[in-house]
Design an enzyme around this catalytic site. Structure first.
Site, mmCIF file in Angstrom:
data_model
loop_
_atom_site.group_PDB
_atom_site.id
_atom_site.type_symbol
_atom_site.label_atom_id
_atom_site.label_comp_id
_atom_site.label_asym_id
_atom_site.label_seq_id
_atom_site.Cartn_x
_atom_site.Cartn_y
_atom_site.Cartn_z
ATOM 1 N N ARG A 165 17.420 17.769 -9.638
ATOM 2 C CA ARG A 165 17.778 17.919 -8.215
ATOM 3 C C ARG A 165 17.381 19.304 -7.670
ATOM 4 N NH1 ARG A 165 18.402 13.279 -9.168
ATOM 5 N NH2 ARG A 165 20.100 11.915 -8.505
ATOM 6 N N SER A 237 25.272 11.042 -3.530
ATOM 7 C CA SER A 237 26.092 11.956 -4.326
ATOM 8 C C SER A 237 26.281 13.256 -3.557
ATOM 9 C CB SER A 237 25.410 12.292 -5.657
ATOM 10 O OG SER A 237 25.149 11.137 -6.394
ATOM 11 N N GLU A 333 25.136 18.904 -3.924
ATOM 12 C CA GLU A 333 23.746 18.426 -3.885
ATOM 13 C C GLU A 333 23.284 18.358 -2.431
ATOM 14 O OE1 GLU A 333 22.343 14.587 -5.845
ATOM 15 O OE2 GLU A 333 21.758 14.237 -3.767
HETATM 16 P P1 FAD Z 1 16.804 15.095 4.812
HETATM 17 O O1 FAD Z 1 18.210 14.745 4.520
HETATM 18 O O2 FAD Z 1 16.323 14.952 6.203
HETATM 19 O O3 FAD Z 1 16.537 16.590 4.323
HETATM 20 C C1 FAD Z 1 16.973 17.004 3.042
HETATM 21 C C2 FAD Z 1 16.533 18.468 2.846
HETATM 22 O O4 FAD Z 1 15.106 18.547 2.818
HETATM 23 C C3 FAD Z 1 16.956 19.379 4.005
HETATM 24 O O5 FAD Z 1 17.214 20.652 3.446
HETATM 25 C C4 FAD Z 1 15.722 19.426 4.914
HETATM 26 O O6 FAD Z 1 15.645 20.607 5.657
HETATM 27 C C5 FAD Z 1 14.587 19.326 3.899
HETATM 28 N N1 FAD Z 1 13.390 18.609 4.392
HETATM 29 C C6 FAD Z 1 13.318 17.314 4.800
HETATM 30 N N2 FAD Z 1 12.054 16.982 5.084
HETATM 31 C C7 FAD Z 1 11.308 18.087 4.859
HETATM 32 C C8 FAD Z 1 9.905 18.384 4.965
HETATM 33 N N3 FAD Z 1 9.006 17.472 5.372
HETATM 34 N N4 FAD Z 1 9.492 19.632 4.653
HETATM 35 C C9 FAD Z 1 10.373 20.572 4.231
HETATM 36 N N5 FAD Z 1 11.699 20.358 4.123
HETATM 37 C C10 FAD Z 1 12.154 19.128 4.422
HETATM 38 N N6 FAD Z 1 18.896 11.087 -3.970
HETATM 39 C C11 FAD Z 1 18.442 10.960 -5.232
HETATM 40 O O7 FAD Z 1 17.761 11.845 -5.767
HETATM 41 N N7 FAD Z 1 18.743 9.853 -5.970
HETATM 42 C C12 FAD Z 1 19.471 8.828 -5.481
HETATM 43 O O8 FAD Z 1 19.719 7.854 -6.179
HETATM 44 C C13 FAD Z 1 19.959 8.950 -4.142
HETATM 45 N N8 FAD Z 1 20.732 7.975 -3.608
HETATM 46 C C14 FAD Z 1 21.195 8.101 -2.325
HETATM 47 C C15 FAD Z 1 21.981 7.079 -1.800
HETATM 48 C C16 FAD Z 1 22.456 7.155 -0.502
HETATM 49 C C17 FAD Z 1 23.319 6.037 0.050
HETATM 50 C C18 FAD Z 1 22.121 8.279 0.297
HETATM 51 C C19 FAD Z 1 22.595 8.354 1.720
HETATM 52 C C20 FAD Z 1 21.357 9.307 -0.217
HETATM 53 C C21 FAD Z 1 20.889 9.227 -1.556
HETATM 54 N N9 FAD Z 1 20.112 10.259 -2.129
HETATM 55 C C22 FAD Z 1 19.633 10.115 -3.400
HETATM 56 C C23 FAD Z 1 19.793 11.477 -1.361
HETATM 57 C C24 FAD Z 1 18.542 11.298 -0.428
HETATM 58 O O9 FAD Z 1 18.152 9.969 -0.393
HETATM 59 C C25 FAD Z 1 17.372 12.143 -0.884
HETATM 60 O O10 FAD Z 1 17.728 13.492 -1.038
HETATM 61 C C26 FAD Z 1 16.181 12.072 0.068
HETATM 62 O O11 FAD Z 1 15.027 12.615 -0.528
HETATM 63 C C27 FAD Z 1 16.446 12.767 1.401
HETATM 64 O O12 FAD Z 1 15.369 12.474 2.283
HETATM 65 P P2 FAD Z 1 15.503 12.741 3.838
HETATM 66 O O13 FAD Z 1 14.162 12.521 4.456
HETATM 67 O O14 FAD Z 1 16.609 11.957 4.389
HETATM 68 O O15 FAD Z 1 15.826 14.298 3.831
HETATM 69 N N1 EPU Z 2 31.878 7.537 -13.111
HETATM 70 C C1 EPU Z 2 33.253 7.459 -13.120
HETATM 71 N N2 EPU Z 2 33.922 7.483 -11.924
HETATM 72 C C2 EPU Z 2 33.273 7.591 -10.743
HETATM 73 C C3 EPU Z 2 31.859 7.694 -10.729
HETATM 74 C C4 EPU Z 2 31.169 7.658 -11.941
HETATM 75 O O1 EPU Z 2 33.871 7.370 -14.170
HETATM 76 O O2 EPU Z 2 33.939 7.603 -9.710
HETATM 77 C C5 EPU Z 2 31.150 7.468 -14.394
HETATM 78 C C6 EPU Z 2 30.419 6.134 -14.555
HETATM 79 O O3 EPU Z 2 31.240 5.146 -15.083
HETATM 80 C C7 EPU Z 2 29.289 6.500 -15.496
HETATM 81 C C8 EPU Z 2 28.979 7.948 -15.110
HETATM 82 O O4 EPU Z 2 30.121 8.442 -14.419
HETATM 83 O O5 EPU Z 2 29.730 6.486 -16.812
HETATM 84 C C9 EPU Z 2 27.723 8.095 -14.256
HETATM 85 O O6 EPU Z 2 27.858 7.337 -13.047
HETATM 86 P P1 EPU Z 2 26.606 6.662 -12.309
HETATM 87 O O7 EPU Z 2 25.794 5.869 -13.275
HETATM 88 O O8 EPU Z 2 27.117 5.984 -11.099
HETATM 89 O O9 EPU Z 2 25.679 7.862 -11.914
HETATM 90 P P2 EPU Z 2 26.017 9.311 -11.348
HETATM 91 O O10 EPU Z 2 25.774 10.285 -12.441
HETATM 92 O O11 EPU Z 2 27.328 9.335 -10.676
HETATM 93 C C10 EPU Z 2 23.549 9.823 -10.669
HETATM 94 C C11 EPU Z 2 22.847 10.385 -9.481
HETATM 95 C C12 EPU Z 2 22.604 9.302 -8.443
HETATM 96 C C13 EPU Z 2 21.741 8.212 -9.069
HETATM 97 C C14 EPU Z 2 22.493 7.641 -10.288
HETATM 98 C C15 EPU Z 2 21.650 6.625 -11.045
HETATM 99 C C16 EPU Z 2 23.418 12.729 -9.347
HETATM 100 C C17 EPU Z 2 24.180 13.789 -8.627
HETATM 101 N N3 EPU Z 2 23.591 11.485 -8.897
HETATM 102 O O12 EPU Z 2 24.845 9.457 -10.239
HETATM 103 O O13 EPU Z 2 21.869 9.880 -7.352
HETATM 104 O O14 EPU Z 2 21.467 7.188 -8.141
HETATM 105 O O15 EPU Z 2 22.802 8.728 -11.202
HETATM 106 O O16 EPU Z 2 20.654 7.251 -11.768
HETATM 107 O O17 EPU Z 2 22.674 13.050 -10.253
HETATM 108 C C18 EPU Z 2 22.123 11.037 -5.289
HETATM 109 O O18 EPU Z 2 21.545 11.982 -5.840
HETATM 110 O O19 EPU Z 2 22.484 11.057 -4.087
HETATM 111 C C19 EPU Z 2 22.395 9.827 -6.076
HETATM 112 C C20 EPU Z 2 23.038 8.766 -5.597
#
Ligand code: FAD
Ligand code: EPU
Length: 337
Positions: A165, A237, A333
Site C-alpha cells: 500500500r 479498508s 490507508e
Molecule cells: P482517489 O481516491 O481519487 O485518490 C487516491 C489518492 O491518489 C489521493 O491521494 C489522490 O490525490 C491521488 N491520486 C488520484 N489520482 C491521481 C493521479 N492521476 N495522479 C496523482 N495522484 C492521484 N484498494 C486496494 O488496494 N485493494 C482493495 O481491495 C480495495 N478495495 C476497495 C473497496 C472499496 C469498497 C473501496 C471504496 C475502495 C477500495 N480500495 C482498495 C481503495 C481504492 O479502490 C484504491 O485506492 C484506488 O486505487 C483509488 O482510486 P481512485 O481513482 O478512486 O483514487
Molecule cells: N478479520 C476479522 N474481523 C474483521 C475483519 C477481518 O477477524 O472484522 C479477519 C478475517 O477473518 C481474516 C483476516 O482478518 O482472517 C483478513 O481479512 P480479509 O481477508 O477480509 O482481508 P483484510 O486483511 O481485512 C486486505 C486488504 C483489502 C483486500 C483484502 C483481500 C488491506 C488494508 N486491506 O483486507 O483491501 O481487498 O485484503 O486481499 O490490506 C483496501 O485496501 O481498501 C482493501 C479493501
C-alpha cells in the site's frame, strides 16, 4: 472544452459521499488541457488536490484550492509478442473496465484485482492489491507531470519504490506529480495465482479455472465481504494491516492464539487490522452516521449524512483503543484531506 468550475460540489467525487465542495474544479480530458490548467490557473500559493474516482480519500472540509480530476481516456497496445503484451492506459480510465478489457482479450495479470474501485491513474499510488496480487507486478512504468516545473517524467517500476500500500507517489511526490498514464505488461499465457485460501475454495465451487472464473470468484468474495456502495459510503479498508516484528508477534500470540497473521519477510509479520478492531469491540458500532462495518471492521462507513470530521474522529477513537488493548499503532490507508 476545458472549463474551470467555481464552488463545485465534491459529493459525487468521493465514495464516502461526504458533502463538501472545491473552490475551483477542472477535469482535463487531454494532456494539453492538463498542462494548460497547471500553466495558467495554478498559483504557487494555491493548494492542489488530485482526485481520481475518490475511492481512497476522506474529505474533512471544503477544499479552498484547485481540484484536478484527470479525465484523459484511452487504452493502446504498444507491443505484442507470443508471451506478453505491453499496454499504455491513460489515467482517467476506470480500473475495473481495464481489468474486463484484459480478461476479454486473454491477457493475464490483473484478474485477482477485479472489482477494485478507482481510476487507472491512482492504481500505482498505493500499489493496489487484493487476493494475493499487487499491481506493481504488472506495471512497466508510470508517467506524469510535476506540478511545479511542468516537467514530464517516466518512472520505470524499479524507481516507483513500491511496497505494501505504498509508493514514491504516495510519499515524496504526493500532490506534486499528476500521473497521466501507466504502462502495463500482461501475460498472453497466464499462470493463475490462486494461493489465497478463500479464492481457492470459491473457485472450487465455480469448477472452472480461467481468467473469467477467477474474476467471478473474486467478485463473489468481494460482494460477500464489502459493503454495498449504493447503501453506504466507504473507502474500503480505512487502515493498513500493521507489520510488526516477529518477537512482538510471538508475545501477542501467547495472549491471543487465534490472531490472523501472515509472514511479511524473515523478521516481520503482517497482522489483520480488521481482527484487532473487532476484538477491541468496534464491529457494527455507530456514532451518529459514522460507523464501523459489522462484517469487516476494517471498513468505516457513512450511513447517510456523516461529515468527514465525524469519520475521522471515529477513526481516532479506534486507533486509541486498539493501541490500548494491543500496543499497536494503526496507520490509515485512506488519504485524509
Ligand atoms: P482517489 O481516491 O481519487 O485518490 C487516491 C489518492 O491518489 C489521493 O491521494 C489522490 O490525490 C491521488 N491520486 C488520484 N489520482 C491521481 C493521479 N492521476 N495522479 C496523482 N495522484 C492521484 N484498494 C486496494 O488496494 N485493494 C482493495 O481491495 C480495495 N478495495 C476497495 C473497496 C472499496 C469498497 C473501496 C471504496 C475502495 C477500495 N480500495 C482498495 C481503495 C481504492 O479502490 C484504491 O485506492 C484506488 O486505487 C483509488 O482510486 P481512485 O481513482 O478512486 O483514487
Ligand atoms: N478479520 C476479522 N474481523 C474483521 C475483519 C477481518 O477477524 O472484522 C479477519 C478475517 O477473518 C481474516 C483476516 O482478518 O482472517 C483478513 O481479512 P480479509 O481477508 O477480509 O482481508 P483484510 O486483511 O481485512 C486486505 C486488504 C483489502 C483486500 C483484502 C483481500 C488491506 C488494508 N486491506 O483486507 O483491501 O481487498 O485484503 O486481499 O490490506 C483496501 O485496501 O481498501 C482493501 C479493501
Amino acid at each position: 472544452m476545458l472549463k474551470i468550475i467555481k464552488n463545485h460540489s465534491l459529493h459525487k467525487h468521493n465514495t464516502f459521499r461526504i458533502k463538501v465542495s472545491a473552490k475551483f474544479y477542472a477535469a482535463p480530458e487531454t494532456l494539453d488541457e492538463l498542462i494548460t490548467i497547471l500553466h495558467k490557473y495554478r498559483k504557487p500559493d494555491q493548494h492542489l488536490l488530485i482526485i481520481g474516482e475518490g475511492s481512497n480519500i476522506l474529505l474533512t472540509n471544503n477544499f479552498h484550492g484547485l481540484v484536478i480530476h484527470p479525465d484523459i481516456k484511452g487504452i493502446e497496445i504498444l507491443d505484442k509478442s507470443s508471451d506478453n503484451v505491453i499496454i499504455n492506459v491513460w489515467a482517467g480510465e476506470n480500473w475495473d473496465n481495464f481489468v474486463v478489457y484484459c480478461i476479454n482479450n486473454g491477457f493475464g495479470g490483473v484478474e485477482n484485482l477485479s472489482w477494485i474501485p478507482g481510476s487507472v491513474g491512482a492504481c500505482p499510488i498505493q500499489n493496489i492489491g487484493a487476493y494475493g496480487a499487487e499491481v506493481e507486478n504488472v506495471i512497466e512504468s508510470v508517467t506524469g507531470i510535476l506540478t511545479d516545473s511542468l516537467e514530464q517524467i517516466t518512472f520505470t517500476r524499479d524507481k516507483c519504490n513500491f511496497g505494501y500500500r505504498d509508493s514514491i507517489f504516495k510519499q515524496e511526490l504526493r500532490n506534486r506529480f499528476i500521473i497521466t498514464n501507466v504502462v502495463f505488461r500482461l501475460s498472453r499465457n497466464p499462470v493463475f495465482n490462486t494461493t489465497y485460501g478463500r479464492l481457492q475454495s470459491e473457485l472450487a465451487g465455480i469448477k472452472k479455472n480461467d481468467l473469467q472464473s477467477i474474476r467471478q470468484a473474486v467478485i463473489n468474495i468481494r460482494k460477500d465481504k464489502l459493503p454495498d456502495p449504493d447503501k453506504f459510503g466507504s473507502a474500503g479498508s480505512f487502515f493498513r494491516n500493521p507489520v510488526i516484528s516477529k518477537s512482538k508477534f510471538n508475545n501477542l500470540r501467547s495472549d491471543y492464539p487465534d490472531i490472523p497473521a501472515y509472514a511479511e519477510n524473515n523478521q516481520n509479520v503482517k497482522i489483520a487490522a480488521g481482527w484487532l478492531i473487532e476484538k477491541a469491540g468496534w464491529a457494527g458500532k455507530q456514532a451518529g452516521d459514522a460507523g464501523v462495518y459489522k462484517k469487516q471492521a476494517l471498513i468505516l462507513l457513512n450511513h447517510g449524512s456523516a461529515t468527514g470530521k465525524q469519520i475521522k474522529e471515529l477513526a481516532e477513537k479506534i486507533t486509541i483503543s486498539v493501541n490500548k488493548k494491543f500496543g499497536i499503532d494503526l496507520q490509515t490507508e485512506v488519504n485524509i484531506i
